[in-house]
Design a protein around this motif. Structure first.
Motif, PDB file in Angstrom:
ATOM      1  N   PRO A   1     -46.502  -3.462 -38.933  1.00  0.00           N
ATOM      2  CA  PRO A   1     -45.309  -2.873 -39.545  1.00  0.00           C
ATOM      3  C   PRO A   1     -45.668  -1.834 -40.595  1.00  0.00           C
ATOM      4  N   THR A   2     -44.821  -0.827 -40.712  1.00  0.00           N
ATOM      5  CA  THR A   2     -44.991   0.237 -41.708  1.00  0.00           C
ATOM      6  C   THR A   2     -43.926   0.061 -42.776  1.00  0.00           C
ATOM      7  N   PHE A   3     -44.357  -0.285 -43.984  1.00  0.00           N
ATOM      8  CA  PHE A   3     -43.408  -0.593 -45.045  1.00  0.00           C
ATOM      9  C   PHE A   3     -43.027   0.629 -45.880  1.00  0.00           C
ATOM     10  N   LEU A   4     -43.787   1.708 -45.765  1.00  0.00           N
ATOM     11  CA  LEU A   4     -43.480   2.935 -46.484  1.00  0.00           C
ATOM     12  C   LEU A   4     -43.449   4.095 -45.503  1.00  0.00           C
ATOM     13  N   PRO A   5     -42.454   4.968 -45.598  1.00  0.00           N
ATOM     14  CA  PRO A   5     -42.302   6.042 -44.607  1.00  0.00           C
ATOM     15  C   PRO A   5     -43.192   7.254 -44.874  1.00  0.00           C
ATOM     16  N   PHE A   6     -44.481   7.009 -45.226  1.00  0.00           N
ATOM     17  CA  PHE A   6     -45.393   8.131 -45.438  1.00  0.00           C
ATOM     18  C   PHE A   6     -45.634   8.844 -44.113  1.00  0.00           C
TER      19      PHE A   6
ATOM     20  N   TRP B   1     -31.616  -9.720 -50.382  1.00  0.00           N
ATOM     21  CA  TRP B   1     -30.405  -8.993 -50.001  1.00  0.00           C
ATOM     22  C   TRP B   1     -30.701  -7.516 -49.750  1.00  0.00           C
ATOM     23  N   VAL B   2     -31.579  -6.924 -50.568  1.00  0.00           N
ATOM     24  CA  VAL B   2     -31.832  -5.479 -50.485  1.00  0.00           C
ATOM     25  C   VAL B   2     -32.801  -5.135 -49.358  1.00  0.00           C
ATOM     26  N   PHE B   3     -33.701  -6.046 -49.000  1.00  0.00           N
ATOM     27  CA  PHE B   3     -34.765  -5.706 -48.056  1.00  0.00           C
ATOM     28  C   PHE B   3     -34.240  -5.214 -46.705  1.00  0.00           C
ATOM     29  N   PRO B   4     -33.235  -5.850 -46.068  1.00  0.00           N
ATOM     30  CA  PRO B   4     -32.742  -5.294 -44.795  1.00  0.00           C
ATOM     31  C   PRO B   4     -32.230  -3.862 -44.918  1.00  0.00           C
ATOM     32  N   VAL B   5     -31.570  -3.557 -46.042  1.00  0.00           N
ATOM     33  CA  VAL B   5     -31.093  -2.190 -46.250  1.00  0.00           C
ATOM     34  C   VAL B   5     -32.280  -1.242 -46.392  1.00  0.00           C
ATOM     35  N   TYR B   6     -33.296  -1.663 -47.164  1.00  0.00           N
ATOM     36  CA  TYR B   6     -34.489  -0.831 -47.307  1.00  0.00           C
ATOM     37  C   TYR B   6     -35.189  -0.640 -45.974  1.00  0.00           C
ATOM     38  N   TRP B   7     -35.267  -1.705 -45.176  1.00  0.00           N
ATOM     39  CA  TRP B   7     -35.956  -1.597 -43.882  1.00  0.00           C
ATOM     40  C   TRP B   7     -35.222  -0.633 -42.951  1.00  0.00           C
TER      41      TRP B   7
ATOM     42  N   SER C   1     -27.336   4.140 -38.135  1.00  0.00           N
ATOM     43  CA  SER C   1     -26.822   3.036 -38.952  1.00  0.00           C
ATOM     44  C   SER C   1     -26.765   3.421 -40.425  1.00  0.00           C
ATOM     45  N   THR C   2     -27.766   4.174 -40.873  1.00  0.00           N
ATOM     46  CA  THR C   2     -27.781   4.629 -42.263  1.00  0.00           C
ATOM     47  C   THR C   2     -26.622   5.569 -42.547  1.00  0.00           C
ATOM     48  N   LEU C   3     -26.380   6.505 -41.630  1.00  0.00           N
ATOM     49  CA  LEU C   3     -25.294   7.457 -41.822  1.00  0.00           C
ATOM     50  C   LEU C   3     -23.938   6.757 -41.831  1.00  0.00           C
ATOM     51  N   VAL C   4     -23.833   5.654 -41.108  1.00  0.00           N
ATOM     52  CA  VAL C   4     -22.567   4.911 -41.071  1.00  0.00           C
ATOM     53  C   VAL C   4     -22.415   3.997 -42.281  1.00  0.00           C
TER      54      VAL C   4
END
Length: 279
Positions: free
Chosen positions: A45-50, A22-28, A250-253
């Motif tokens: 794919p980049t899983f961490l925003p370094f 459930w959380v993964f789409p929000v994290y992505w 999408s995050t801001l919304v």
């Protein structure tokens, strides 16, 4: 290890897996919002925003269309929630506290209205709004949202009202309070959790609604946030889509609404417990 312990462990592992799914789409979405378009377009794919930045967020916030859409969405949502709670509250009181002819027919009508598909009402809604000169109008969209949300809100509040015994008001009236004061001092505080729950439901329904706004708000000046977000895809029809800005938008919304819901939900739970104790 006994069988009950194994079953409990298995349930715990299953709950963690489901929570992760459930959380993964929000994290992505959050992760992609901090990455540039080149990184997002890579095959790996980049899983961490370094090495990421807030440039996508700055680009979205500096867009004047975002603030305009935010203003429209807030105005429509707040008007709808206020009117919906007032109407639904009175309707729930009438159904739960009074006995009148056609009462159960009215309750049944509330349920049947929820079965109508929203898409089947678009043509009628458009013609009605056009005849009333309410197309591209905040009040017109709020009117449609209120009509869509009120039936279920009445049904939701009815359960809360029915859960508060009328004997409490009668006891307060015996002690010398008028019916109005007895309701405001005794019953209304116990109904506050129900009003909060109904308000959250109405808020989320209006904030995330897309199709009705798409039909009735055709002018760019009156676009809501979901329509504004759709504009990112339309504007990118002849060029590569900037997925970083799409995710930032999408995050801001979405994220502020999720945070708001979680805060209200915790207060709602405490309100339900305290209301039960006071009752």
């Amino acid at each position: 290890m006994t069988a009950p312990h194994v079953l409990r462990r298995a349930r715990g592992v299953l709950a963690v897996v489901l929570a992760f799914i459930w959380v993964f789409p929000v994290y992505w979405m959050l992760n992609s919002a901090f990455l540039d378009n080149i990184t997002l377009s890579a095959t790996q794919p980049t899983f961490l925003p370094f090495g990421g930045s807030v440039d996508n967020f700055l680009a979205v916030v500096e867009d004047p269309r975002f603030l305009r859409a935010l203003t429209v969405s807030l105005a429509v949502t707040l008007i709808t929630v206020a009117v919906c709670l007032a109407v639904a509250f009175l309707g729930a009181l009438a159904i739960s506290r009074f006995r009148f002819r056609g009462r159960w027919s009215f309750v049944l009508a509330l349920l049947l209205i929820q079965m109508l598909p929203a898409e089947g009402l678009f043509i009628a809604q458009y013609k009605m709004m056009s005849s009333l000169d309410l197309l591209n109008n905040i009040l017109g969209l709020a009117f449609l949202y209120t009509a869509a949300v009120v039936p279920f809100t009445i049904w939701m509040l009815r359960g809360f009202v029915a859960g508060v015994p009328a004997d409490l008001e009668e006891a307060a009236m015996v002690d010398g309070l008028s019916r109005t004061k007895a309701f405001l001092r005794i019953t209304f505080p116990l109904l506050a959790p129900g009003l909060v729950a109904s308000g959250v439901y109405a808020f989320l329904q209006c904030w995330n609604e897309f199709t009705v706004a798409l039909v009735t708000m055709t002018d760019e000046q009156y676009r809501t946030l979901p329509l504004w977000l759709r504009g990112f895809i339309q504007a990118s029809a002849n060029r590569e889509i900037d997925w970083g800005q799409v995710m930032a938008a999408s995050t801001l919304v979405a994220v502020p609404v999720i945070i708001f819901f979680l805060i209200v939900q915790s207060r709602l739970s405490s309100g339900l417990v305290s209301g039960a104790v006071k009752g």
